[in-house]
Motif scaffolding. Sequence first.
Motif, PDB file in Angstrom:
ATOM      1  N   GLY A 504     126.710  69.633  20.022  1.00 21.59           N
ATOM      2  CA  GLY A 504     126.931  70.651  19.456  1.00 21.59           C
ATOM      3  C   GLY A 504     126.300  71.590  19.787  1.00 21.59           C
ATOM      4  N   LEU A 505     124.836  70.966  19.979  1.00 18.21           N
ATOM      5  CA  LEU A 505     123.660  71.951  20.097  1.00 18.21           C
ATOM      6  C   LEU A 505     123.205  71.584  21.972  1.00 18.21           C
ATOM      7  CD1 LEU A 505     121.553  71.524  16.919  1.00 18.21           C
ATOM      8  CD2 LEU A 505     123.770  73.055  17.848  1.00 18.21           C
ATOM      9  N   SER A 506     122.190  72.136  22.096  1.00 18.66           N
ATOM     10  CA  SER A 506     121.780  72.114  23.708  1.00 18.66           C
ATOM     11  C   SER A 506     120.487  71.671  23.497  1.00 18.66           C
ATOM     12  CB  SER A 506     121.488  73.544  24.484  1.00 18.66           C
ATOM     13  OG  SER A 506     120.397  73.226  24.774  1.00 18.66           O
ATOM     14  N   GLN A 507     120.524  70.178  24.264  1.00 17.91           N
ATOM     15  CA  GLN A 507     118.793  69.358  24.188  1.00 17.91           C
ATOM     16  C   GLN A 507     118.683  69.680  24.574  1.00 17.91           C
ATOM     17  OE1 GLN A 507     119.276  67.551  21.321  1.00 17.91           O
ATOM     18  NE2 GLN A 507     121.232  68.132  21.032  1.00 17.91           N
ATOM     19  N   SER A 508     117.342  69.943  24.065  1.00 15.02           N
ATOM     20  CA  SER A 508     115.799  70.246  25.462  1.00 15.02           C
ATOM     21  C   SER A 508     115.431  69.061  25.661  1.00 15.02           C
ATOM     22  CB  SER A 508     114.978  71.877  24.457  1.00 15.02           C
ATOM     23  OG  SER A 508     114.189  71.005  23.558  1.00 15.02           O
ATOM     24  N   GLY A 509     115.191  67.982  24.973  1.00 21.84           N
ATOM     25  CA  GLY A 509     114.471  66.772  25.172  1.00 21.84           C
ATOM     26  C   GLY A 509     115.369  65.754  26.196  1.00 21.84           C
ATOM     27  N   SER A 510     114.871  64.909  27.002  1.00 19.50           N
ATOM     28  CA  SER A 510     115.454  64.105  28.129  1.00 19.50           C
ATOM     29  C   SER A 510     115.479  62.326  27.472  1.00 19.50           C
ATOM     30  CB  SER A 510     114.970  64.792  29.284  1.00 19.50           C
ATOM     31  OG  SER A 510     115.232  65.141  29.206  1.00 19.50           O
ATOM     32  N   ILE A 511     115.830  61.819  27.877  1.00 15.98           N
ATOM     33  CA  ILE A 511     115.795  60.813  27.122  1.00 15.98           C
ATOM     34  C   ILE A 511     115.642  59.340  28.885  1.00 15.98           C
ATOM     35  CG2 ILE A 511     117.195  58.489  26.042  1.00 15.98           C
ATOM     36  CD1 ILE A 511     118.281  60.044  23.985  1.00 15.98           C
ATOM     37  N   VAL A 512     114.714  58.898  28.716  1.00 14.03           N
ATOM     38  CA  VAL A 512     114.479  57.599  30.399  1.00 14.03           C
ATOM     39  C   VAL A 512     113.918  56.617  30.129  1.00 14.03           C
ATOM     40  CG1 VAL A 512     114.127  57.788  32.072  1.00 14.03           C
ATOM     41  CG2 VAL A 512     114.616  59.968  31.704  1.00 14.03           C
ATOM     42  N   ASP A 513     115.217  55.592  30.245  1.00 14.88           N
ATOM     43  CA  ASP A 513     114.522  54.471  29.562  1.00 14.88           C
ATOM     44  C   ASP A 513     113.436  53.932  28.294  1.00 14.88           C
ATOM     45  OD1 ASP A 513     114.727  53.554  32.716  1.00 14.88           O
ATOM     46  OD2 ASP A 513     112.969  53.968  32.913  1.00 14.88           O
TER      47      ASP A 513
END
Length: 654
Positions: A504-513
Amino acid sequence: MIKDYYQQFDPAKQYSQLLFRASKGLQSRELNDLQLQSQHHVKGIADVLMKDGDVVKGGDVVVDNTQQRATIGASSVYLQGAVHDVPTAQLAIRLDKLEVVGVWLAKSVVTELHDPALRDPAIGAHNFDEAGAARLKISGVWGLSDSLDYPDSDFFPVYQIDHGTLIVKQPPPQLDSITSALARYDRESNGGSYVVSGLNVSYRQTSATHQHFNVQEGKAHINGYEIAFNTALPVALANDPDVREVINEPSRFIANDQGKMRIDLDFAPVQRIDQVTAEVKKRTELTRGHAQTGQNTDPFDDDSVIEIMAISQNGVEYRQGIDFIFVRNHISWRDGGDKPASGTTYDVIYTYRRAVEVNADETGFWLEQHLNDAEEVLENGLIVVDYHWYMPRIDLLVLTPSGSVERIKGAPDRINPQAPLVPHQHLGLAQVHQHWGSAPPQIQNIAIEAVQMTDLALMQQQISDLYQLLAIERLRNDTTAQTPASKYGVFVDPFLDDDMRDVGLSQSGSIVDGELMLPMSADVTQLAQTQTLSLPFELEDVLVQESRTGEMKINPYMAFEPIPADVTLTPSVDHWTQTQTQWTSPITRRLTQGGGRVRRVVEHTTTERVGVRRQQAEFLRSRWVDFAISGFDSGEQLDSLLFDGIEIISEVQA
């Protein structure tokens, strides 16, 4: 029949009892029939329990291979419905074959003439010292089946000594009915044919006529019956490979620096080389005008001449086709051409086919180029070999119900030899992969070995432990998959994907590997199809043609239609990707894995189709498309411009 001896007992008449009647005389025949009838009844019961040759007591066998003899102890052996005592004996045996040891049973009639003690000993009786009943004597001695020392005797086999090794079929005493019942139970429960212990086959050596193997001491059951070897059993099998002939195997002669060539044959090992034929170049002298052939032809000293390479005399070269021709293994001098004087000698160099002697090994041979002072093998000449070779084969060693080891030959083949199947009444011990030659055969033990109860219990325990570990691992994986974030009251995110994030919230971080990083964004600019990107460069003339000699019109009469104009669309193809998400992980992952300093590349692909739905796109995005038109001649005007059948109004620039 003995004199004054009568007996008429016949089991087929089914008389079970003699009924003596009053006032009727007693016959001697009736007394004899009474004994035979009683023995017949006892034998019918005893044969159910035992069979001829069963050792009831004693009968220990000791084999001395050094002295080549076997010692059999005193024993009691069941033979023909009765147990007979057989005294101890020593027998001379051979170690190169199977010896069958048994009891020679002899029958003889003894009267008072042979034994005076059989006369009537009743002193004072009217029949004192008179002859009475005779006696039937049955005696047994130990002997070999092929012995000629016991005429008028019956032989009953008991033991087998195979190449100096005693084959123990079953320990005494054995009741035949019980043994049969146990054998039937063994066949139905365990298959009946298996190795209890030992009996591994190993290779010893190969002689000129035989291959020698060794079977380890041990015990086996064949169709439920036990066979035991107290010592190792040597086995000698005939060395009889299958031989195949190869005719006219070709190769080309190319000599090495030492002037010879190694020729490896296609099939090995080689039994023998029948013939090696080579193209040989020979230098010799011939005499012009041989007396037996006339004045125009000269024969060669050799047959199978292939080609005349040169003919000369005192530096004069004679030309083939002009001065001479080669016909029917002769030199035919032509009229009008140059030729040596009659009776003179001249030099000839020619090639012909001849058999050469070689020293071959298992795979091929070396061939010297220089055979003698006048002959040498022709370079790149054809070499033809005729030879015989041993075909590979897979033999089968089996243990027969009689306790002997036999060989069943396999089907030989050049590439894929086939092993024979194990007969139903035999126990397969090993497969012998025969390669022949100096290579020893490869032994593959295939005997089915019985598994002990302790091993079964240990195996069951290991299986239980394996199931327990698998169950624990499944529970652990299931728990991790269902609640990976909650462990001991602590929220944990392994950063495997975006499943643990708040949708429900906009995520500003990214998950990579497995890492949480700042997002990356990119503006994608569509490059023109005709635009070429490269590093800064300067053109340099490499090939220049600055001179010309004339010119001409390519199409002076305008016989072809003018070349149509080129229309270039920029962009010619429109690609776009619609991403409906509030997370920046997918774009960041593409950018991270697609360029820059790559620290780790992880590839994981999972394809899962849960459903397919097709529908027409409600709207297509609009974008500008540039039209570049070239190739118009002067005076040509653009009348209309259509795109997909639709007239386009555009500003035309010259």
